[in-house]
Structure formats: C-alpha cells, structure tokens
Enzyme design. Sequence first.
Site, PDB file in Angstrom:
ATOM      1  N   LEU A  47       0.808  -1.216   0.000  1.00  0.00           N
ATOM      2  CA  LEU A  47       0.000   0.000   0.000  1.00  0.00           C
ATOM      3  C   LEU A  47       0.841   1.265   0.000  1.00  0.00           C
ATOM      4  CD1 LEU A  47      -2.911  -0.752   2.513  1.00  0.00           C
ATOM      5  CD2 LEU A  47      -2.754  -1.218   0.071  1.00  0.00           C
ATOM      6  N   GLY A  48       2.152   1.102  -0.155  1.00  0.00           N
ATOM      7  CA  GLY A  48       3.019   2.266  -0.095  1.00  0.00           C
ATOM      8  C   GLY A  48       3.128   2.815   1.308  1.00  0.00           C
ATOM      9  N   SER A  64       5.445   2.427   3.571  1.00  0.00           N
ATOM     10  CA  SER A  64       6.757   3.004   3.890  1.00  0.00           C
ATOM     11  C   SER A  64       6.912   4.379   3.253  1.00  0.00           C
ATOM     12  CB  SER A  64       7.883   2.064   3.433  1.00  0.00           C
ATOM     13  OG  SER A  64       7.877   1.881   2.037  1.00  0.00           O
ATOM     14  N   ALA A  65       6.456   4.527   2.004  1.00  0.00           N
ATOM     15  CA  ALA A  65       6.546   5.822   1.325  1.00  0.00           C
ATOM     16  C   ALA A  65       5.648   6.856   1.991  1.00  0.00           C
ATOM     17  CB  ALA A  65       6.179   5.676  -0.148  1.00  0.00           C
ATOM     18  N   ALA A  66       4.436   6.428   2.371  1.00  0.00           N
ATOM     19  CA  ALA A  66       3.513   7.347   3.041  1.00  0.00           C
ATOM     20  C   ALA A  66       4.100   7.843   4.358  1.00  0.00           C
ATOM     21  CB  ALA A  66       2.166   6.663   3.280  1.00  0.00           C
ATOM     22  N   ASP A  85       6.028   5.212  -5.553  1.00  0.00           N
ATOM     23  CA  ASP A  85       5.308   5.225  -4.277  1.00  0.00           C
ATOM     24  C   ASP A  85       5.381   6.586  -3.602  1.00  0.00           C
ATOM     25  OD1 ASP A  85       5.004   2.549  -4.849  1.00  0.00           O
ATOM     26  OD2 ASP A  85       5.535   1.857  -2.836  1.00  0.00           O
TER      27      ASP A  85
END
Length: 311
Positions: free
Chosen positions: A96-97, A99-101, A142
């Site tokens: 769900l991304g 880590s990027a979020a 991401d």
Amino acid sequence: MGKGSGYGKVIMLGEHFVVHGVPGVVSAIDASTDAEVKKSTKLNIRDERKTSKGYGEEKRLQQIESIERMLTAMQLEPNLPLDIWIGGSLPGFSGLGASAASSVAIARAISEELGLNLPNEKINAVAYEGEKAYAGNPSGIDNTAATYGGLMWFKKNTTNNQDFVEKLYLKRPVEIVIGSTGKTANTKLMVEGVAERKKKNPQKYEPLFKQAENLVVAGRKALEDGDLKKVGALMNENHHILQELGVSSKELDLLVDMARKQGAFGAKLTGGGGGGCMVALTPGKEVQGKVASAFKTAGYEFLATKISVQF
C-alpha cells in the site's frame, strides 16, 4: 510540534516494471499515514499504525535507516535527536506504499518542526531517499503518489532523477478492495530478485517487459475512456505477467481468484509481491461489498477504498 501526512497508494498497472523505466499507473487512496515530530534528547519512534503481524518488527531497522537517509538529504545530522510519532488511517500492509507514506509524513513533520518550509518537490526527493532503505532501488512511484495524491501516469528516468509524472483524471473516484495476505513482503529482495533473473535470462524476461509496457499504455487509454471492464481485463493480464515474473504467491493468487469470482472487474497483486496485498477493481458499492464480504468471511484483512481521490 511538526505535523505531516502522506497518502497511501495502489499501483493499478505496471509494478516491478516501473523500476526499469516501463510506465506505470498509480493512484492515491483515501487513507493516509500521519506523523508528528518534536525535538528531543534522543531518537524515539512510536509507530502506532495498524499493521499486519510482524510488519513493525521486520521493518524497524529499515525505518531507522530511512529516517537517517532523509535527515541527510535535508542536510541535517543523520543522528539528530527527534521524537517521532506515526499513526493515521493507512494500515501498514505491504503493497500500500506504507513506507513511502510514512516517509512523506515524517519529512513534512520534520520540515515543519525545524522551520525548513520544504516544497512538495523537495519533500518528494527526501522521501525517495528514505525509500531506498526499504526498497534498495525504488522506482519513485510510491513516494510520488504519497506526496501529491490523485491518479498518475509515472515513468522513471533510469539515467537521471527527472522522472515523468502526469496527472490522469476519471469522471469520479472508483471503488476498489485491497486484500492483505497477512504476510510482510521484503520489497528490496523482490526487486533485486527480478533484476537478477532478468539479467540471467533476458530471452524470457525482455518479452514480458515489452508485454507489460503495451498493457500499461492500453490501460491508460481505457481509464481515460472510462472503460472499466477493459481496465479490469488488463489488470488480470498484468497479474498473469507478474506470476511469470515470479513475484506472486499462493496467497495472492487465492485472493485474486476470490475477488474475480465475486464479480470484480479485474484483480492483481499490487506492490512488491511475495506476500503483501492485491487489489480488486470493484466499481459500485454492491460489487465492492461482495468482495469485501468474501475476504472477511475467509479471515483476510482488507481495505475498501477508492482510487482517483483528489485531495
């Protein structure tokens, strides 16, 4: 205290291939990671996100490295003592991304707490550096979705950092269901594995990459035309290619099949694969409800949400 948020994402078409310069279609979803940061005497991270079993423990060292990388990218000391809280509505499921979020949210919160006033372009670049701790060689898709939101066409520039990003628009947000296998995926290992196999066996993998590129181009047109049945069919085809790429799993395949049997227009893994999540295209509340109910009955965690959400 500095505060920041980063949007969750789902890759509708093109994951793994985007690392190698093939375009991808990515959308933010209506769930986000939030962060709060304040100066402290030591680094302290309180991660209170809802996560799949083992996610927090397995990602802990990567999380610390990510923060150090981001601080360095901001031209700050990598061991700067900060108190960091992480929460929000986006669950910490692989794919769900998350880590990027969290990277975007933390970068924004640090910027606010320290009075850096970093623009979105710089936040995105800082979060990309943070993503290297989780993905090794991230595509950038991401963190771009986490920073800007919306639905986007993304193409990584493999020779420099000038990626091509273009906003796409649908007539309305479209319902999807994201199902979690409950297994934490190691994105870095999955990305490295694809690159290694492609190098060793170009005769097999280069045609798959070309097939994926043609598929993404067709998918963009179908999305812009509002032909969701076509989008779903292309998602199904994309999942088959990802199976050939060696990044799916029996749990992902099970959830994909389950969603299709409940009327999803299409379904595929999303993210790094090897665990993590899949996404089902379920326009309308009725189809979305059937798929979500099937996942719930089978004991899988899920997120019923929408793509092309404008923030």
